[in-house]
Scaffold this motif. Structure first.
Motif, PDB file in Angstrom:
ATOM      1  N   ARG A   1     -28.165  33.497  37.863  1.00 20.45           N
ATOM      2  CA  ARG A   1     -26.893  33.704  37.161  1.00 20.45           C
ATOM      3  C   ARG A   1     -26.187  34.957  37.667  1.00 20.45           C
TER       4      ARG A   1
ATOM      5  N   THR B   1     -22.655  35.202  39.473  1.00 19.18           N
ATOM      6  CA  THR B   1     -21.606  35.832  38.674  1.00 19.18           C
ATOM      7  C   THR B   1     -20.963  37.015  39.390  1.00 19.18           C
TER       8      THR B   1
ATOM      9  N   LEU C   1     -18.305  36.034  41.859  1.00 15.79           N
ATOM     10  CA  LEU C   1     -17.199  35.445  41.111  1.00 15.79           C
ATOM     11  C   LEU C   1     -16.327  36.533  40.486  1.00 15.79           C
ATOM     12  N   VAL C   2     -16.948  37.565  39.955  1.00 13.38           N
ATOM     13  CA  VAL C   2     -16.197  38.678  39.360  1.00 13.38           C
ATOM     14  C   VAL C   2     -15.358  39.371  40.429  1.00 13.38           C
TER      15      VAL C   2
END
Length: 78
Positions: free
Chosen positions: A16, A20, A23-24
């Protein structure tokens, strides 16, 4: 029984986080306002009035050569 659950949870959380974080960054780049070239007009010195890098290097080398000549002359006179 409680032992296998944390072992299985760690790879899931790691996956995860790995998904993540990029993506951030992508979302932050998309939301960031692009810098326009006309925001700071008048702060840059025009290229015509700036001496080139080669000119600076040439002047520096000339001064260094003059200093060496003076030092050599002073050593010769002693």
């Amino acid at each position: 029984r409680e032992g296998p659950i944390p072992k299985m949870l760690a790879p899931c959380l790691l996956r995860r986080v790995v998904l993540t974080v990029p993506l951030v960054f992508v979302v932050a780049l998309l939301l960031a306002e692009p810098v326009r070239s006309d925001q700071e007009v008048g702060t840059a010195i025009p290229a015509e009035s700036r001496p080139c890098v080669d000119c600076h290097a040439f002047e520096f080398m000339q001064r260094a050569l003059q200093d060496l000549k003076k030092t050599a002359y002073n050593l010769d006179t002693r």
